[in-house]
Design a protein around this motif. Structure first.
Motif: not given
Length: 85
Positions: A25-41
């Protein structure tokens, strides 16, 4: 719940996944790349899936130890929980 109960380990896994989810959630709020977020999800999904399997396997193992009327009830219970596999 007793400390040596198998579900304590499952709760620990889920708490760890919850912490990981908060980081996502913090990554999303910080605007991290979607590929990184998807990998972590995906990692969190795997952790939750493994916790679910551990819970169901523990339940099945416990239920199979029953006999007689308890075995019939355990079989009904097994059929009910198997839909979550």
């Amino acid at each position: 719940m007793m400390p040596d109960h198998p579900h304590v380990a499952i709760a620990t896994r889920l708490k760890r996944a919850n912490g990981h989810l908060e980081t996502i959630i913090e990554m999303i709020e910080a605007g991290r790349p979607c590929t990184e977020i998807a990998q972590q999800l995906r990692a969190v999904e795997g952790a939750i899936e493994n916790a679910k399997k551990a819970l169901i396997h523990d339940h099945i193992g416990h239920s199979l130890k029953a006999s007689g009327v308890k075995a019939q009830a355990a079989l009904r219970d097994f059929r009910a929980i198997a839909k979550y596999l």
